[in-house]
Structures are given as structure tokens and as C-alpha cells.
Design a protein around this motif. Structure first.
Motif, PDB file in Angstrom:
ATOM      1  N   LEU A  27      46.898  58.249   6.030  1.00 37.38           N
ATOM      2  CA  LEU A  27      48.324  58.405   6.307  1.00 37.38           C
ATOM      3  C   LEU A  27      48.952  59.451   5.389  1.00 37.38           C
ATOM      4  N   ASP A 106      57.775  51.084   9.406  1.00 36.20           N
ATOM      5  CA  ASP A 106      57.567  52.535   9.434  1.00 36.20           C
ATOM      6  C   ASP A 106      56.091  52.884   9.245  1.00 36.20           C
ATOM      7  N   GLU A 107      55.405  52.151   8.373  1.00 33.35           N
ATOM      8  CA  GLU A 107      53.988  52.446   8.141  1.00 33.35           C
ATOM      9  C   GLU A 107      53.152  52.109   9.372  1.00 33.35           C
ATOM     10  N   ARG A 110      53.683  54.904  11.784  1.00 32.48           N
ATOM     11  CA  ARG A 110      52.935  56.093  11.350  1.00 32.48           C
ATOM     12  C   ARG A 110      51.454  55.943  11.660  1.00 32.48           C
ATOM     13  N   GLU A 113      51.003  56.723  15.293  1.00 32.48           N
ATOM     14  CA  GLU A 113      51.131  58.162  15.525  1.00 32.48           C
ATOM     15  C   GLU A 113      49.889  58.915  15.051  1.00 32.48           C
TER      16      GLU A 113
END
Length: 201
Positions: A27, A106-107, A110, A113
Motif C-alpha cells: 500500500l 480508508d485502508e 485503498r 484499489e
């Protein structure tokens, strides 16, 4: 239930450490910029040790597929394929919500994504879905007594495995709504898709 041995617990803890460390590094830097050797060094082990726990670099990040496949095989012994798939995906959704509460939504976003934008991970997910499809087809062929090459178990298995595609697309579509509402919407999408399959199959 057999009690977990100290050796098994250490293996499980190391596996989780490797996966968590790799995920964080991927990440931060991107999947292609991190080598398996980098993950091994960060965890204080050898590269060979990493591969003893994970069959590939992709599996370090996408390690939930083996868990889902094992759970699906176990449930197919007692449940219809659609019901077994819904149970496994429900557990995976619970895992994602728990991860969101632990690490922040949010993590988790991510992470999704990163998977969607990395060709090697996209290919890994496709291969994993193929293994799920094959597991369902083998089960259906054995249960109904037809040859493994018979088309009916294979088309049925492909339809059931399609729930994983619905799951992934639904997660992406509803991810901006927050973990709790997202989970509710994904469950609703899976239920609608399963109902359509029950009518068609």
C-alpha cells in the motif's frame, strides 16, 4: 475440536505477520515496487520462509482466497451450492467490516484499489475464482453421479462462482457509504443475485 498446538499457533502468527507486513508495504510503495525479499527482511526471516507460507507474491496480499475455498468445500458437504457460497461470502464480508474497524475504512478501500489496478493481482483473483468454480463443479458431478466433463455441473458452478463477481462489484459500488451501510447493501445485492440464480437454475 482439536486444540491448536504451540507450533501451529506460531505458524499462524508468522503467516499473519508476513501478510500484514506485505500489505502495508504494498500500500505504501505499490505492489511492483516491493520484492518478496523486502518483506522477508522486514519480518526478520528468509525469502524461503515466506514461500513456505505463501505460494506466490500475490498470495501475500490476497491470502483470503485459500480460506474461502476451504470454507466452501467444507460447506458443500452439507449445503446446496448457492447457500454454501452465500455463507462463505457473508463471512468474508464480516471479515472486511472487522478489518475496517481495526485499520480504518480508508485502508480497506485503498486495498481494493490496489488489487484492481495491479494486473498481477487481477490475474491472481481470476485464477482463484477458477479454483472456486472447479471445486463446485467437482462437488456437483460427484453428488449427482455424472461424469466430471458433463456440462451441467460446470455451467452451474460458473453461475455460483459468479456470486464472487457480484460481491466484488458491489463492494466497489457501495464502498463510499461506510462499512456498516456498505455491508447491508452488499448482502442485499448477493441475495438478489442468488434469487435470480435459483429461478434460473
Amino acid at each position: 475440536m482439536v486444540a491448536e498446538t504451540l507450533r501451529d499457533r506460531r505458524k499462524r502468527e508468522l503467516r499473519r505477520q508476513l501478510s500484514d507486513t506485505a500489505t502495508r508495504m504494498f500500500l505504501e510503495r505499490g505492489f511492483d515496487a516491493v520484492r518478496v525479499a523486502d518483506v522477508a527482511r522486514a519480518c526478520g526471516v528468509t525469502e524461503k520462509t515466506v514461500f513456505n507460507h505463501f505460494g506466490s507474491k500475490e498470495a501475500l496480499l490476497a491470502d483470503r482466497w485459500d480460506t474461502q475455498l476451504d470454507a466452501l468445500r467444507a460447506r458443500l458437504a452439507d449445503a446446496a451450492p448457492l447457500d454454501a457460497a452465500l455463507e462463505v461470502l457473508g463471512e468474508e464480508l464480516d471479515f472486511l467490516v472487522a478489518s475496517a474497524r481495526r485499520h480504518g475504512w480508508d485502508e480497506v478501500r485503498r486495498f481494493g484499489e490496489l488489487v484492481r489496478s495491479t494486473p498481477a493481482l487481477v490475474a491472481h483473483h481470476r485464477e482463484a475464482r477458477d479454483r472456486l468454480t472447479e471445486a463446485v463443479a467437482e462437488h456437483l458431478a460427484a453428488r449427482t453421479g455424472v461424469p466430471e466433463a458433463d456440462p451441467v455441473p460446470h455451467i452451474t458452478a460458473a453461475a455460483v462462482a459468479g456470486l464472487w463477481t457480484v460481491f466484488a462489484l458491489s463492494l466497489q459500488r457501495h464502498q463510499a457509504k461506510g462499512a456498516t451501510r456498505m455491508a447491508r447493501e452488499v448482502r442485499a445485492d448477493l441475495a438478489r443475485a442468488a434469487d435470480a440464480l435459483r429461478r434460473g437454475l
